[in-house]
Design an enzyme around this catalytic site. Sequence first.
Site, PDB file in Angstrom:
ATOM      1  CB  THR A  13      -0.988   0.052   1.184  1.00 33.31           C
ATOM      2  OG1 THR A  13      -0.261   0.144   2.408  1.00 33.31           O
ATOM      3  CG2 THR A  13      -1.910  -1.148   1.199  1.00 33.31           C
ATOM      4  CB  ILE A  92      18.337  -7.081   8.251  1.00 37.02           C
ATOM      5  CG1 ILE A  92      17.258  -7.367   9.282  1.00 37.02           C
ATOM      6  CG2 ILE A  92      19.380  -6.076   8.723  1.00 37.02           C
ATOM      7  CD1 ILE A  92      17.048  -6.371  10.342  1.00 37.02           C
ATOM      8  CG  LEU A  93      18.715  -3.643   3.075  1.00 34.78           C
ATOM      9  CD1 LEU A  93      18.490  -2.228   2.576  1.00 34.78           C
ATOM     10  CD2 LEU A  93      18.751  -4.620   1.903  1.00 34.78           C
ATOM     11  CG  HIS A 109       9.489   1.400  12.044  1.00 37.08           C
ATOM     12  ND1 HIS A 109       9.608   0.028  11.926  1.00 37.08           N
ATOM     13  CD2 HIS A 109       9.154   1.644  13.337  1.00 37.08           C
ATOM     14  CE1 HIS A 109       9.373  -0.531  13.108  1.00 37.08           C
ATOM     15  NE2 HIS A 109       9.100   0.421  13.978  1.00 37.08           N
ATOM     16  CG  ASP A 145      13.102  -0.417  12.302  1.00 37.92           C
ATOM     17  OD1 ASP A 145      13.064  -0.303  11.078  1.00 37.92           O
ATOM     18  OD2 ASP A 145      12.530  -1.342  12.918  1.00 37.92           O
TER      19      ASP A 145
HETATM   20  C1  GRF Z   1       4.019  -0.758   6.755  1.00 38.70           C
HETATM   21  O1  GRF Z   1       3.353  -0.658   7.981  1.00 38.70           O
HETATM   22  C2  GRF Z   1       5.439  -0.278   6.864  1.00 38.70           C
HETATM   23  O2  GRF Z   1       5.595   0.765   7.767  1.00 38.70           O
HETATM   24  C3  GRF Z   1       6.134  -1.502   7.384  1.00 38.70           C
HETATM   25  O3  GRF Z   1       5.532  -2.570   6.701  1.00 38.70           O
HETATM   26  C4  GRF Z   1       4.210  -2.211   6.327  1.00 38.70           C
HETATM   27  C5  GRF Z   1       4.108  -2.375   4.849  1.00 38.70           C
HETATM   28  O4  GRF Z   1       2.812  -2.154   4.369  1.00 38.70           O
HETATM   29  N1  GRF Z   1       7.565  -1.379   7.201  1.00 38.70           N
HETATM   30  P1  GRF Z   1       2.535  -2.079   2.816  1.00 38.70           P
HETATM   31  O5  GRF Z   1       3.166  -3.342   2.197  1.00 38.70           O
HETATM   32  O6  GRF Z   1       3.174  -0.847   2.279  1.00 38.70           O
HETATM   33  O7  GRF Z   1       1.054  -2.083   2.663  1.00 38.70           O
END
Ligand code: GRF
Length: 202
Positions: A13, A92-93, A109, A145
């Site tokens: 999304t 993780i990268l 995040h 993060d």
């Molecule tokens: C989001 O909550 C983002 O912050 C986290 O993973 C989720 C991904 O959601 N890192 P989407 O795949 O973008 O819908």
Amino acid sequence: MSRVGVLISGRGTNLQALIDAEKHGNLAGSIVLVISNKNEAQGLLRARNAGIDTRTVLNSKYPAREEHEREIIQILREHDVDLVVLAGYMRILSDIFLKEFENKIINIHPSLLPSFKGINAQGQAVEHGVRYSGCTTHFVNADMDDGPIILQAVVPVNFNDTSESLADKILKEEHRILVESVNLFCQDRLEIRDRKVIIREG
Ligand code: GRF
């Protein structure tokens, strides 16, 4: 115009928010490539529907993290990517990747960092009983993060909130600040000083 590559693992999304912004002329960059490390990622479909080049680089095919990253780096290089966006990318990268795209990787995040790092940040916030949570965009460094913060948005947490209801509220803000952060990067308005990010006037 900056060329943006997006890494995903799931529903996408946040990727969709970037696609929609570009479609409406509200993105200062161009999404040239979407890479998923999962076959079934719904985000791949979103990218294909928007006519964006997609690749799948499965974790299972490259169990060694460095080999996996080398493959992704090569594809990003082939597409001449200037900015890498981690939009729900769940691996993780390592240093190899970070060096290759130093200060050119943005992550989103779902918490107000540095609180609630790692997975299920929304559940962690509900459990902890905080009154406010939210989301953060940041440059990616070697710690999870942890990198310099670009933008944050605050979301109130109600007593009745569950991990899911809070995640829904936060997601709306994620979409907004991710697009805004990508725009700031593409407009060359972000300057990193130690662990702070200065946003230059546009
Ligand atoms: C989001 O909550 C983002 O912050 C986290 O993973 C989720 C991904 O959601 N890192 P989407 O795949 O973008 O819908």
